[in-house]
Design a protein around this motif. Structure first.
Motif, PDB file in Angstrom:
ATOM      1  N   ASN A 133       0.829  -1.206   0.000  1.00 48.93           N
ATOM      2  CA  ASN A 133       0.000   0.000   0.000  1.00 48.93           C
ATOM      3  C   ASN A 133       0.866   1.261   0.000  1.00 48.93           C
ATOM      4  OD1 ASN A 133      -2.454  -1.350   0.005  1.00 48.93           O
ATOM      5  ND2 ASN A 133      -2.485  -1.542   2.248  1.00 48.93           N
ATOM      6  N   MET A 134       1.976   1.204   0.700  1.00 41.63           N
ATOM      7  CA  MET A 134       2.889   2.348   0.711  1.00 41.63           C
ATOM      8  C   MET A 134       3.452   2.602  -0.686  1.00 41.63           C
ATOM      9  SD  MET A 134       6.327   2.872   3.018  1.00 41.63           S
ATOM     10  CE  MET A 134       7.198   1.573   2.116  1.00 41.63           C
ATOM     11  N   MET A 135       3.853   1.531  -1.373  1.00 41.76           N
ATOM     12  CA  MET A 135       4.368   1.690  -2.721  1.00 41.76           C
ATOM     13  C   MET A 135       3.294   2.146  -3.686  1.00 41.76           C
ATOM     14  SD  MET A 135       7.545   1.142  -2.588  1.00 41.76           S
ATOM     15  CE  MET A 135       7.918   1.065  -4.331  1.00 41.76           C
ATOM     16  N   ILE A 136       2.081   1.654  -3.496  1.00 37.84           N
ATOM     17  CA  ILE A 136       0.970   2.094  -4.360  1.00 37.84           C
ATOM     18  C   ILE A 136       0.731   3.589  -4.182  1.00 37.84           C
ATOM     19  CG2 ILE A 136      -1.511   1.903  -4.749  1.00 37.84           C
ATOM     20  CD1 ILE A 136      -1.271  -1.073  -4.000  1.00 37.84           C
ATOM     21  N   SER A 137       0.684   4.029  -2.925  1.00 33.46           N
ATOM     22  CA  SER A 137       0.431   5.457  -2.657  1.00 33.46           C
ATOM     23  C   SER A 137       1.559   6.315  -3.207  1.00 33.46           C
ATOM     24  CB  SER A 137       0.291   5.681  -1.147  1.00 33.46           C
ATOM     25  OG  SER A 137      -0.776   4.920  -0.611  1.00 33.46           O
ATOM     26  N   LEU A 138       2.807   5.925  -2.954  1.00 34.32           N
ATOM     27  CA  LEU A 138       3.951   6.713  -3.401  1.00 34.32           C
ATOM     28  C   LEU A 138       3.997   6.824  -4.920  1.00 34.32           C
ATOM     29  CD1 LEU A 138       6.618   8.169  -2.820  1.00 34.32           C
ATOM     30  CD2 LEU A 138       7.733   5.927  -2.777  1.00 34.32           C
ATOM     31  N   ASN A 139       3.829   5.701  -5.590  1.00 37.58           N
ATOM     32  CA  ASN A 139       3.911   5.714  -7.051  1.00 37.58           C
ATOM     33  C   ASN A 139       2.690   6.348  -7.684  1.00 37.58           C
ATOM     34  OD1 ASN A 139       6.433   4.135  -8.035  1.00 37.58           O
ATOM     35  ND2 ASN A 139       5.632   2.848  -6.371  1.00 37.58           N
ATOM     36  N   ALA A 140       1.545   6.235  -7.020  1.00 32.18           N
ATOM     37  CA  ALA A 140       0.351   6.911  -7.535  1.00 32.18           C
ATOM     38  C   ALA A 140       0.546   8.424  -7.505  1.00 32.18           C
ATOM     39  CB  ALA A 140      -0.866   6.504  -6.715  1.00 32.18           C
TER      40      ALA A 140
END
Length: 415
Positions: free
Chosen positions: A255-262
């Protein structure tokens, strides 16, 4: 002087000869007897001599016969210093050699040898002297120290002959031995009879107790599935807890990577479309005026896209399933079926699920089989999650490095 006149009479210096025999055998055992012979030791020989003396006295032996009996008792196990199986025959040779040096009467030497031979398991005791020595040698089964000596014999056989016994096997062999053994003389029956019966009864009780313990141990091992033990329950509880924590960690990192890359994708797309006009088309004037920046921005965009896709796949719910065949009975004991996981039992009809759960609660190993299967599937899901998460982080790391390098090269080019 004639040679026969120099030979020691049977009665002459009886006590002195026996003392010399004791000293000789004691020294022989101390120097040459293998240390692993913990039963056929000097203590055993001393005990046999002691019992032979008392049996001879109770039987009213003459002094010469008593002396011969005791000499045979002292030498009957000396062959163990050189050989284990068939030691009796080597004992006969050692006795003859020593008694000849002591100038003992030849007929008495032959009798000592004959008595020692009678202690061999394949020899039959024919005379009273034979039977007295045999009873003295086997007197342990009619004494209170029978069980302690039996353990010494067990240890000796294990180290010397390589024979190993479980507690039950040893108890059975000792009971068989007591059933088949017997005392030959009236003196031995009178002296050891009561204790022999007591030992026989105690050996029966010991065998029953040993078999009961073995049965209980087997029931505990085989019944562990029907009656879970605290240690096993703790193990499963810990494994489930660890799997849940690892899964939660993977989801949070994804979820952290999804948020950051989003956010990164949004910024890049916004930047690329910022101040777009009719002259510059759909791209930002900065990109149009500086086409060399297309490379680092393109790398950053590809990095964010690849990383977010891997992270989304990691966080995506993954339900393991199986192909259920109607011809496959015994649902609960099927190692590939996990009735504790909805991804499996949702494929079943209500009737099949109910029958499977009933079987699960009734079988000894069905419950833990399903729990083990459940943990296996959880581990399978975790493996996939962490593999995708690793890919996401690797793409993000490598992409950032390449973007920074390409941006640096672009700046150098512009300068």
């Amino acid at each position: 002087m004639e040679p026969t006149e120099t030979l020691r009479p049977a009665k002459a210096e009886k006590s002195e000869l026996l003392k010399q025999a004791k000293a000789y055998v004691t020294q022989l055992f101390e120097e040459k007897l293998p240390k692993q012979l913990v039963y056929h030791s000097l203590d055993h020989t001393v005990a046999v001599v002691k019992e032979a003396r008392k049996l001879g006295e109770d039987s009213g032996l003459s002094a010469p016969d008593q002396e011969t009996l005791l000499l045979a008792a002292w030498f009957h196990d000396t062959g163990y210093t050189e050989v284990y199986d068939g030691h009796e025959y080597r004992s006969m040779e050692l006795a003859k050699a020593w008694l000849t040096q002591q100038q003992y009467a030849p007929e008495r030497i032959a009798l000592v040898q004959d008595l020692i031979r009678a202690t061999h398991r394949n020899e039959a005791g024919e005379t009273e002297l034979h039977q007295l020595l045999m009873d003295a040698d086997m007197s342990g089964m009619g004494r209170e120290d029978f069980f302690a000596n039996a353990e010494l014999l067990r240890a000796e056989w294990e180290t010397t002959l390589g024979k190993t016994y479980s507690s039950t096997e040893w108890a059975e062999s000792q009971l068989d031995f007591l059933h088949s053994a017997k005392f030959h003389t009236d003196a031995a029956k009178s002296r050891y009879g009561e204790q022999f019966k007591a030992n026989l009864k105690e050996q029966r009780d010991l065998l029953k107790k040993t078999e009961k313990k073995k049965k209980k141990k087997d029931e505990e091992e085989n019944g562990t599935f029907a009656e879970p033990k605290r240690g096993i329950e703790t193990m499963f509880r810990t494994m489930y807890s660890n799997h849940m924590k690892l899964s939660d960690m993977a989801d949070k990192k994804a979820n952290m990577m999804i948020s950051l890359n989003a956010v990164l994708l949004s910024v890049i797309i916004t930047y690329l479309g910022a101040k777009a006009g009719t002259k510059s088309g759909v791209l930002s004037p900065t990109i149009v005026n500086n086409p060399v920046l297309t490379i680092p921005i393109g790398l950053l965009l590809a990095t964010a896209l690849g990383s977010v896709v891997s992270a989304i796949l990691c966080a995506q719910p993954d339900v393991t399933s199986f192909k259920w065949l109607k011809k496959s009975p015994q649902i609960a004991t099927n190692r590939r079926v996990n009735l504790l996981f909805f991804g499996n039992f949702s494929k079943l009809s209500l009737d099949d699920f109910q029958s499977g759960m009933t079987e699960l609660m009734g079988k000894k190993d069905a419950l833990y089989t399903n729990m083990v299967t459940d943990i296996y599937y959880l581990g399978d899901v975790l493996t996939r999650k962490y593999r995708l998460l690793r890919i996401s982080y690797t793409i993000f790391m490598v992409g950032l490095i390449l973007t920074a390098l390409s941006f640096g090269i672009a700046l150098l080019y512009k300068m």
